[in-house]
Design a protein around this motif. Sequence first.
Motif, PDB file in Angstrom:
ATOM      1  N   THR A   1      33.379  66.729  66.556  1.00  0.00           N
ATOM      2  CA  THR A   1      34.412  66.519  65.540  1.00  0.00           C
ATOM      3  C   THR A   1      35.738  66.187  66.196  1.00  0.00           C
ATOM      4  O   THR A   1      36.452  65.264  65.767  1.00  0.00           O
ATOM      5  N   ALA A   2      36.091  66.912  67.243  1.00  0.00           N
ATOM      6  CA  ALA A   2      37.325  66.618  67.976  1.00  0.00           C
ATOM      7  C   ALA A   2      37.279  65.224  68.584  1.00  0.00           C
ATOM      8  O   ALA A   2      38.271  64.484  68.577  1.00  0.00           O
ATOM      9  N   LEU A   3      36.111  64.868  69.117  1.00  0.00           N
ATOM     10  CA  LEU A   3      35.945  63.538  69.697  1.00  0.00           C
ATOM     11  C   LEU A   3      36.188  62.470  68.629  1.00  0.00           C
ATOM     12  O   LEU A   3      36.885  61.471  68.870  1.00  0.00           O
ATOM     13  N   ALA A   4      35.633  62.674  67.437  1.00  0.00           N
ATOM     14  CA  ALA A   4      35.803  61.699  66.355  1.00  0.00           C
ATOM     15  C   ALA A   4      37.246  61.616  65.884  1.00  0.00           C
ATOM     16  O   ALA A   4      37.712  60.564  65.437  1.00  0.00           O
TER      17      ALA A   4
ATOM     18  N   PRO B   1      37.310  63.675  58.908  1.00  0.00           N
ATOM     19  CA  PRO B   1      38.432  63.443  57.999  1.00  0.00           C
ATOM     20  C   PRO B   1      38.870  64.679  57.212  1.00  0.00           C
ATOM     21  O   PRO B   1      39.885  64.626  56.511  1.00  0.00           O
ATOM     22  N   ARG B   2      38.149  65.773  57.325  1.00  0.00           N
ATOM     23  CA  ARG B   2      38.481  66.967  56.539  1.00  0.00           C
ATOM     24  C   ARG B   2      39.674  67.708  57.144  1.00  0.00           C
ATOM     25  O   ARG B   2      39.953  67.620  58.334  1.00  0.00           O
TER      26      ARG B   2
ATOM     27  N   ILE C   1      40.189  72.762  68.961  1.00  0.00           N
ATOM     28  CA  ILE C   1      40.183  71.439  69.595  1.00  0.00           C
ATOM     29  C   ILE C   1      40.243  70.270  68.621  1.00  0.00           C
ATOM     30  O   ILE C   1      40.575  69.149  69.023  1.00  0.00           O
ATOM     31  N   SER C   2      39.935  70.511  67.328  1.00  0.00           N
ATOM     32  CA  SER C   2      40.025  69.406  66.368  1.00  0.00           C
ATOM     33  C   SER C   2      41.258  69.514  65.485  1.00  0.00           C
ATOM     34  O   SER C   2      41.622  68.559  64.806  1.00  0.00           O
TER      35      SER C   2
ATOM     36  N   ALA D   1      34.609  70.447  46.503  1.00  0.00           N
ATOM     37  CA  ALA D   1      33.882  69.356  47.155  1.00  0.00           C
ATOM     38  C   ALA D   1      34.519  68.909  48.457  1.00  0.00           C
ATOM     39  O   ALA D   1      33.871  68.251  49.280  1.00  0.00           O
ATOM     40  N   ASP D   2      35.789  69.249  48.664  1.00  0.00           N
ATOM     41  CA  ASP D   2      36.492  68.831  49.882  1.00  0.00           C
ATOM     42  C   ASP D   2      36.454  69.889  50.985  1.00  0.00           C
ATOM     43  O   ASP D   2      37.039  69.681  52.051  1.00  0.00           O
TER      44      ASP D   2
END
Length: 615
Positions: free
Chosen positions: A594-597, A470-471, A496-497, A519-520
């Motif tokens: 991460t890209a998969l998610a 989500p970042r 890729i993400s 924090a983000d």
Amino acid sequence: MCGIVGAIADRDVVPVLIEGLKRLEYRGYDSAGIAVVDGNEVRRVRRTGRVTEMEAAAGAEGFAAGLGIGHTRWATHGGVTELNAHPHISHGVALVHNGIIENHEEQRARLSALGYAFESQTDTEVIAHLIHHHLKNGDGSEPGPDLLAAVQRAVKELDGAYALAVVSRKEPERIVCARMGCPLLIGLGERENFVASDVSAIVQATRRVIFLEEGDTAEVTRDGVRVFGDDGARVEREEHLSDVSLASLELGPYRHFMQKEIHEQPRALGDTIEAVMDTGAFGPTLFGANAEEVLADVESVQILACGTSYYAGSVARYWIESIAGLPCSVEIASEYRYRTAVANPNQLIVTISQSGETLDTMEALKYAKSLGQMRTLSICNVPESAIPRASRLAYYTRAGAEIGVASTKAFTTQLVALFTLTATLAKLRGRLPEDQEAGYIDALRHLPGSVQHALNLEPQITAWAERFAPRQHALFLGRGVHYPIALEGALKLKEISYIHAEAYPAGELKHGPLALVDADMPVVVIAPKDSLLEKVKSNMQEVRARGGELFVFTDQDSNFGESEGVHVIRTPRHVGVLSPIVHTIPVQLLAYHTALARGTDVDKPRNLAKSVTVE
């Protein structure tokens, strides 16, 4: 980047063209099309989007023929539209084109004045009209010269880079092709022959290939091939048997080629170091017959590369200077070729390219040679590609076909090749004692096993990827020889993400990047147990003091653990000088999962191409 396939046979070649285009999808594209000569007409189908959409349209329209050409286009001149897609046609002449024509505006104006109408924004349509123009006699009547002669005349008027495959409804028994600056090869069969920009496009039909040289034109018929050099004289080009296998182009049990290629790295590394293991020593013969003459009195090293290959060269700079004791500079090839360089005939020029066809790297090599720098070495994954052929020495990585756009096994095998070069240069300079050489060979021998241990961390890294998905931004930090691995990790994540990611030397945090930390902003740290570990720990405290969340890749014996806001994954024990290779694996896996998610197209990221053959 763009792909060409063509075929002439006694059978229907449309399935061959479609299959070839599918195997070229990895190069990057946004539209696809085919043209066939059916009787005395040229039929064409084009679609934006994936090859499967064009395939469905061709099936619906009943396409079948014994002669045809196909193309996957990556937009340069003109947007992603059906009118801009290849093939382009001019009065029964159809062609596909890779590359960029630099004088297309001048030719467009000239051809418009001659009465040619343009329907696209591309530079390619200019070539189609120009070839048709040269098919006429001087008084404009037809028939004039044949297709081969017309193509040979037309390309003399083009400035830039091109690979062309051309067919004509009036000459339905041949394909004419030409090459300058972009790869093109001819596949040989029995009563059928093929044209392609990449052997993977035709490996299902033949493994026998001829690589065209710069300035070549060729005529391809069912019964044979005739090749002509830049001066128009007939030439012979050597036949090769490609080692690309169909199995290497299939996914097998994996979800994506990138995942498959990440997991193939132990084998790829083992294959790449095989020659060193066989001889049990480093030496110039690993790089070619004349290597000792080229390498013996080298005074410095200049590495030229782009993208991931540039980061491999950046790791090698640390090795070459600390182990071989030679000054080493690393430059982005696209920048080097346009600056005034100070030549040193005793400097070794090292070019790195997975495909061996990267245009900026090839042009940088040409520029270096024009300055009189003839000590040239190419590190490449594709035998007989252009850059190794233009270099005096070559070291071929044995990664096998790499289909995913984001390079993985090509990068780590490049690092092995560069380490082998480093050790060889050190040995030639009397800086590699026997016990140290034996230690390095032993480290290489154990490297595939260490990489496999790092691959076993995949479940832990997958859990981290869920937090990254989500970042919108991420920061990567490293120091010394591991700083380029941080750069590579950031590149993989953004490729890729589509998460914006940057990398910095950890010591540079307080000189600017620390302003971004909150924090983000997840901060990934490459922190192996080396001489800079304590320095890296101090930099990590700077992040925690600003509320940043740390994700640390370290070694089994690094002696620090997790705490609030600090997540740790340990690779196997520190492997010494080869540590950058092992620490590459976790950042590749983090980017992939991460890209998969996030649900992105892992193997075909937007706007990117595998082989960058245009400027």
